[in-house]
Design an enzyme around this catalytic site. Structure first.
Site, PDB file in Angstrom:
ATOM      1  N   CYS A 223       0.840  -1.205   0.000  1.00 37.35           N
ATOM      2  CA  CYS A 223       0.000   0.000   0.000  1.00 37.35           C
ATOM      3  C   CYS A 223       0.870   1.247   0.000  1.00 37.35           C
ATOM      4  O   CYS A 223       1.444   1.619   1.028  1.00 37.35           O
ATOM      5  CB  CYS A 223      -0.928  -0.013   1.213  1.00 37.35           C
ATOM      6  SG  CYS A 223      -2.006   1.430   1.309  1.00 37.35           S
TER       7      CYS A 223
ATOM      8  N   CYS B 201      -0.406   4.078   2.233  1.00 40.97           N
ATOM      9  CA  CYS B 201      -0.234   3.784   3.655  1.00 40.97           C
ATOM     10  C   CYS B 201       1.209   4.008   4.100  1.00 40.97           C
ATOM     11  O   CYS B 201       1.469   4.599   5.148  1.00 40.97           O
ATOM     12  CB  CYS B 201      -0.611   2.340   3.966  1.00 40.97           C
ATOM     13  SG  CYS B 201      -2.249   1.843   3.447  1.00 40.97           S
ATOM     14  N   ASP B 202       2.161   3.518   3.322  1.00 42.21           N
ATOM     15  CA  ASP B 202       3.549   3.435   3.764  1.00 42.21           C
ATOM     16  C   ASP B 202       4.542   4.277   2.973  1.00 42.21           C
ATOM     17  O   ASP B 202       5.726   4.329   3.326  1.00 42.21           O
ATOM     18  CB  ASP B 202       4.006   1.966   3.721  1.00 42.21           C
ATOM     19  CG  ASP B 202       3.143   1.072   4.604  1.00 42.21           C
ATOM     20  OD1 ASP B 202       2.689   1.549   5.653  1.00 42.21           O
ATOM     21  OD2 ASP B 202       2.929  -0.100   4.237  1.00 42.21           O
TER      22      ASP B 202
END
Length: 311
Positions: free
Chosen positions: A139, A142-143
């Site tokens: 992701c 997300c990261d």
């Protein structure tokens, strides 16, 4: 053996969607029973830090976040069963009774919320699973922030891979886009964005053959099928975007699924084709796959179920 009492709400899955549904269902006095499944807490338990979930200004560890979700659900007396559902028999009748099987037992319920999520497809090479959350991610939104101003790589040639590359190109120093074929499968508009990016290097006809690093990702080795050459690049992040597999195996032939296996829900709701059965989170969402959107649909599923039971 069947549990004689007919329940109002059984939730299958224990990610943000499942626990959000449990909290809302509990507060509506539906006395939910939640099955944790094979991966209690879901995919977020493999994430070292969550920085983009509302309400956590300094972020939170994925495992701690899911433990908090579980505690909140337990606070409202959700009954949590640390087992996996192995089969279901879903009724076609309005007000019908659905049968949920686990071990050698069966629970009967008027309502079912499916929140079984999806699993990312893996490359299938050594150290891949070991370094998930330690440089390897599925992701970018997300990261990606953790790799700001650093070199990263993305694997895949579809819309997700190119969307991830586009996002990462804005915050990372350099992005290597590794594509197995000699062409993109992504939409033309996404291709045009990527081809204009000066800090994106596209490697067609290529695949990762080795992951370098022991405690954290340090680099990758790539083989080019066309040139028959190997190269090694040093990267701090590797984003695998070759697709997801929804966890819907036990619902085949019972629920309407799309061509990728995701549960089809009525637009703007969590309602499936079976009365009293609702789907929330990644299992019905091939597009966003975020913790916050999963939690949102978990809330929707509980509200949809409550409305179904009183209508």
């Amino acid at each position: 053996m069947a549990l004689k009492k007919i329940q109002d709400c059984v939730i299958i899955g224990s990610g943000p969607a499942g626990y959000s549904a449990a909290i809302y269902a509990s507060r509506a006095d539906l006395n939910p029973i939640l099955f944790e499944g094979t991966q209690p807490g879901g995919q977020l338990t493999t994430t070292t830090s969550i920085d983009n979930y509302l309400g956590f200004p300094v972020g939170i560890d994925g495992i701690n976040f899911m433990q908090n979700c579980k505690k909140q659900a337990e606070r409202y007396n959700t009954k949590i069963i640390n087992q996996s559902v192995i089969n279901v028999c879903l009724s076609n009748k309005n007000r019908g009774i659905h049968h949920i099987f686990f071990e050698k037992k069966c629970i009967n319920s008027r309502g079912v919320i499916i929140a079984t999520g999806s699993n990312p497809k893996l490359l299938g090479i050594q150290k891949e699973k070991k370094l998930i959350g330690l440089g390897i991610s599925f992701c970018a939104t997300c990261d990606g922030f953790f790799h700001k101003d650093k070199d990263v790589a993305v694997v895949g040639g579809g819309d997700t891979a190119l969307s991830d590359t586009n996002y990462l190109s804005k915050i990372c120093k350099k992005v290597y886009l590794i594509v197995r074929k000699n062409y993109f499968k992504a939409s033309k508009i996404l291709q045009s964005y990527i081809l204009k990016k000066k800090n994106v290097k596209i490697l067609f006809c290529s695949q990762i053959t080795k992951i370098i690093g022991n405690n954290f990702l340090e680099g990758i080795k790539i083989f080019n099928h066309e040139k028959k050459t190997n190269i090694t690049i040093l990267v701090n992040g590797l984003f695998i975007a070759i697709g997801h597999i929804p966890n819907t195996e036990i619902f085949k032939n019972q629920l309407d699924l799309d061509n990728k296996g995701y549960i089809i829900v009525k637009k703007g709701s969590t309602i499936t084709n079976k009365p009293g059965v609702f789907a929330a989170g990644d299992v019905q969402d091939p597009n966003y796959r975020q913790a916050i959107t999963s939690a949102g649909t978990g809330c929707m599923a509980a509200l949809d179920l409550e409305k179904y039971l009183i209508s």
